[in-house]
Design a protein around this motif. Structure first.
Motif, short mmCIF file in Angstrom:
data_model
loop_
_atom_site.label_atom_id
_atom_site.label_comp_id
_atom_site.label_asym_id
_atom_site.label_seq_id
_atom_site.Cartn_x
_atom_site.Cartn_y
_atom_site.Cartn_z
N VAL A 1 -5.67 6.32 -4.34
CA VAL A 1 -5.02 7.07 -3.26
C VAL A 1 -4.40 8.37 -3.80
O VAL A 1 -4.20 9.32 -3.05
N TYR B 1 -5.75 0.84 -7.14
CA TYR B 1 -5.41 1.30 -5.79
C TYR B 1 -4.53 2.56 -5.80
O TYR B 1 -4.83 3.55 -5.14
N PHE C 1 -4.12 -7.21 -2.65
CA PHE C 1 -5.01 -7.01 -1.51
C PHE C 1 -6.16 -8.01 -1.59
O PHE C 1 -6.95 -7.97 -2.54
N PRO C 2 -6.28 -8.88 -0.60
CA PRO C 2 -7.27 -9.97 -0.71
C PRO C 2 -8.72 -9.47 -0.61
O PRO C 2 -9.63 -10.16 -1.04
N HIS C 3 -8.91 -8.26 -0.07
CA HIS C 3 -10.27 -7.76 0.11
C HIS C 3 -10.71 -6.89 -1.05
O HIS C 3 -11.81 -6.36 -1.03
N LEU C 4 -9.86 -6.72 -2.03
CA LEU C 4 -10.22 -5.88 -3.18
C LEU C 4 -10.26 -6.73 -4.45
O LEU C 4 -9.48 -7.65 -4.62
N ARG D 1 -7.74 1.87 4.14
CA ARG D 1 -8.05 1.03 2.99
C ARG D 1 -7.53 -0.39 3.10
O ARG D 1 -8.01 -1.27 2.39
N VAL D 2 -6.53 -0.61 3.94
CA VAL D 2 -5.97 -1.96 4.03
C VAL D 2 -6.09 -2.52 5.44
O VAL D 2 -6.69 -3.57 5.66
N THR E 1 -15.69 -0.69 1.13
CA THR E 1 -14.24 -0.56 1.05
C THR E 1 -13.70 -1.46 -0.04
O THR E 1 -12.67 -1.20 -0.62
N GLN F 1 -4.23 6.65 4.77
CA GLN F 1 -4.92 5.92 3.69
C GLN F 1 -4.68 4.42 3.81
O GLN F 1 -5.59 3.62 3.64
N THR F 2 -3.45 4.06 4.12
CA THR F 2 -3.14 2.64 4.30
C THR F 2 -3.99 2.05 5.42
O THR F 2 -4.53 0.96 5.29
N PRO G 1 -10.05 -2.60 6.94
CA PRO G 1 -10.92 -3.65 6.37
C PRO G 1 -10.44 -5.07 6.64
O PRO G 1 -11.24 -5.97 6.83
N LEU G 2 -9.12 -5.27 6.67
CA LEU G 2 -8.62 -6.63 6.86
C LEU G 2 -8.67 -7.08 8.31
O LEU G 2 -8.63 -8.27 8.60
N SER H 1 0.82 -1.19 0.00
CA SER H 1 0.00 0.00 0.00
C SER H 1 0.87 1.26 0.00
O SER H 1 0.65 2.18 -0.78
N ARG I 1 -0.90 -3.44 -11.61
CA ARG I 1 -1.14 -2.58 -10.46
C ARG I 1 0.02 -1.60 -10.27
O ARG I 1 -0.17 -0.45 -9.91
#
Ligand SMILES: Nc1ncnc2c1ncn2[C@@H]1O[C@H](COP(=O)(O)OP(=O)(O)OP(=O)(O)O)[C@@H](O)[C@H]1O
Ligand SMILES: [Mg+2]
Lengths: 304, 376
Positions: B115, B111, B100-103, A214-215, A299, A210-211, A218-219, A201, B159
């Protein structure tokens, strides 16, 4: 059916088979008492404890203001105790989260022995009796206790602070008792977060904030949700902590229920309060999980 | 964006880079031990070296994910040392992809644009262009876990690329792929680099990969750069024994110069061989390492001028692979020689039969002489 389909079907049945013991256990130990409570909450209280077997919805009326009859009167104090309890429980969740979230990151960065030692220490309180541990807080927080003496010696206060027998004392007690329940699921999800994702990120130009949004957030959200729920529910229903640390002034719904069952011997009314508390907890948890799930989707979506 | 490599000015320079780690025993390990490196605009530079030589560390230091203990980085003349990773105009393709596993695939690719606050319409366009460039146009809505390893690798690549970085850092991005896909991706990557005109720093420990893809190769060992040169130079004129041994197959012999006459050398090697070689700047008595590539030894004479030197050895193993014969031979004093012969492959007359003592011919100009322990 093909052999594979038969095998799959057999596996499925075996799966259900494994669920039988727990289903029976929960069914008898949870559902049956629950059913009894539901029934009791609609019965008329007997004069000297006990119940008389007639349909009597007025226990709920006494709490909610409707329906009213059978000599019961609406008293808003019960709702106010309930909302106060919810507030205390929410504060407990927020405070434990605030304490545990950074700590979880800190511990997850540790290695080997130190990490295991900390995890052991977190579970250590479970080895001592709950009553004794809470009683210790009474000694710490009372006017002549460690807390006030320390502050006075440091010259920060002149008169002892009245902490014991206030909402603050109850909050401290609840956080103290429930913090391990927040820490463990939170730690599990933080531990699972791969640091390389945070670096990826950063590498893609995200600021630390932001990291986080966004990361990291959520995780680790599953851990936050799990921790919040298993802290909120016992916090709301707790009656030992408010009984010992809240004194006569702070009453939570747990105490109210206990009082009705053990002191007033009004089981139907106690059951009605318990039912309402349970229903609201269920509702709150469902709303919370739904909301978080939606947030999670967002997200995962564009421009979160 | 511009294709080709019209500019050769340096984008990034690394000077005196040192990074050390403490080992559990308490000693210090220099993962980077004084690295000097100048990366040119638009080049495909490969960091090549054995496992643990510091390639990943160097890449992380450049990306800003790790700090130097001493030394400096400059980007187009400006110091970079105090610039945090998220403000460096570089992007990394991580060895483990780090998707990113959630995206979704789309959101992974977008990404960096998100940002950076790129407008949604432009973001959408760049994400779509990027994905279709690597043939993943239809998979945008998938989650990373639903992709194959090769597809994930492409997502990681796009990416990084969609942000138009000044430098693209690739840490063994092909190592998880099977041989076929890997070969295919090597070609695609090289073509892509040409198309987008971005400077690539590519890490690998596969010498073949390095030779086929790079403009220049920096061969690393034990935290130092052993040689920085084109693939051709690296292969044919390695700077030292390490480079010669690491890149390509080789017969490497230690020895001493016994005669030197205007660039013509006579060298006595371990195992008692006498070799004729060309090489300037050596004097009688110098300790040297000699490199004789297997393909420069042959069964038939390659007559050059008036000298046609030979080495005599007994064939221990001979493998016929069509266009050539791979021979393992041993001299009478026990020195092993590898030979890759093309002159006798078509003859089938038993010249290279196991057990026969044969003469291997070589051209002195193909014998590469290096000063022992030499660095560039
Ligand atoms: N965080 C760390 N802590 C301690 N030692 C480290 C750390 N990172 C790297 N090292 C050590 O530094 C040396 C260089 O590591 P690096 O990861 O750069 O190697 P590499 O060239 O990328 O190897 P590979 O080809 O196996 O990926 C190794 O000996 C490694 O053990
Ligand atoms: Mg590496």
């Amino acid at each position: 059916m093909t052999a594979a389909a038969v095998r799959r079907r057999r596996n499925l049945l075996a799966g259900y088979g494994l669920l039988v013991p727990i289903t029976v256990l929960l069914g008898t130990l949870f559902l049956v008492p629950l059913g009894i409570m539901v029934v009791y909450s609609f019965l008329e209280p007997g004069v000297y404890g006990g119940v008389s077997w007639s349909f009597y919805p007025y226990n709920y009326g006494r709490i909610l203001g409707w329906p009213i009859g059978g000599g019961e009167e609406f008293d808003p104090v019960y709702l106010s105790i309930f909302f106060h309890s919810v507030l205390l429980a929410l504060l407990t969740v927020a405070l434990s989260l605030l304490i545990c979230y950074p700590a979880a990151f800190w511990v997850s960065r540790m290695t080997g022995l130190r990490k295991n030692l900390i995890l052991f220490l977190v579970t250590l309180p479970f080895f001592a009796n709950l009553l004794i541990r809470i009683y210790a807080w009474l000694l710490i927080l009372r006017p002549t206790g460690f807390f006030n003496v320390a502050l006075q010696t440091a010259g920060l206060i002149v008169e002892p602070l009245q902490v014991i027998f206030t909402g603050t004392a109850v909050l401290i007690g609840l956080v103290y008792v429930l913090v391990p329940f927040m820490f463990l699921p939170l730690y599990a999800s933080v531990e699972r977060l791969d640091p390389i994702l945070i670096q990826a990120s950063q590498d893609l130009g995200a600021t630390p904030l932001q990291t986080f949004r966004r990361v990291v957030l959520p995780l680790t959200l599953p851990g936050i949700v799990a921790g919040s729920i298993i802290v909120f529910i016992p916090a709301l229903g707790n009656f030992i902590v408010p009984a010992l640390l809240g004194g006569a002034k702070v009453m939570m719904s747990g105490n109210l229920i206990e009082q009705q069952f053990l002191k007033a011997r009004n089981w139907p009314f106690g059951a009605a309060i318990a039912m309402l508390v349970m229903a609201s907890v269920l509702l709150l948890v469902v709303v919370y999980v739904k909301k978080v799930a939606r947030r999670d989707e967002q997200t995962g979506g564009v421009g979160a | 964006m511009s294709g080709g490599s019209e500019s050769t000015e340096d984008v990034l320079t690394v000077s005196g880079a040192v990074r050390q780690f403490q080992t559990p025993e308490g000693t210090w390990l220099r993962a980077l031990d004084g690295i000097d490196l100048a990366i040119r605009n638009n080049e495909f530079l490969t960091l090549l070296g054995p496992s643990g030589c510091g390639k990943t560390t160097l890449l992380r230091v450049i990306a800003g994910l790790d700090d130097l203990d001493s030394g400096t980085l400059t980007l187009e003349g400006r110091p970079l040392d105090d610039v945090p990773a998220h403000r460096r105009p570089f992007n990394t393709v991580f060895q483990s992809y780090a998707l990113f596993p959630h995206l979704s695939v789309e959101d992974n690719v977008g990404y960096g644009l998100d940002v950076a606050g790129i407008r949604p319409s432009e973001r959408r366009r760049r994400v779509a262009d990027g994905l279709s460039m690597v043939g993943l146009g239809d998979l945008g809505r998938r989650m990373p876990q639903q992709l194959s390893g090769g597809q994930q690798q492409r997502v990681a690549l796009v990416r990084a690329l969609v942000n138009n970085p000044k430098l693209l850092l690739l840490d063994e991005p092909l190592s998880a792929l099977d041989r076929k896909l890997r070969g295919q991706m090597q070609i695609e990557l090289k073509a892509l680099q040409h198309k987008v005109g971005i400077t690539f720093i590519f890490v690998t420990h596969d010498q073949e990969e390095a030779l086929t893809m790079s403009d220049r190769i920096a061969v690393m060992n034990k935290g130092r750069i052993q040689q920085l040169a084109t693939p051709f130079e690296t292969y044919h004129h390695p700077a030292n024994r390490f480079v010669a041994g690491f890149v390509g197959n080789s017969n490497l012999l230690g020895g001493r110069v016994v005669a030197a006459d205007r660039g013509d050398l006579k060298i006595e090697t371990e195992g008692g061989l006498t070799l004729i070689a060309g090489g300037a700047g050596f004097a009688v008595g110098d300790a040297v390492d000699v490199l004789l590539r297997p393909e420069f030894l042959s069964l038939a004479p390659v007559v050059v001028g008036d000298v046609a030197p030979t080495l005599e050895a007994q064939v221990e193993q001979a493998v016929f692979v069509g266009s050539e014969i791979h021979i393992h031979a041993r001299t009478d004093r026990g020195l092993a020689l590898m030979v890759l012969d093309r002159t006798a492959a078509g003859r089938g007359d038993g010249t290279a039969d196991v057990g026969r003592v044969v003469r291997f011919h070589y051209d002195p100009s193909h014998v590469h002489v290096m000063r022992t322990g030499g660095t560039p």
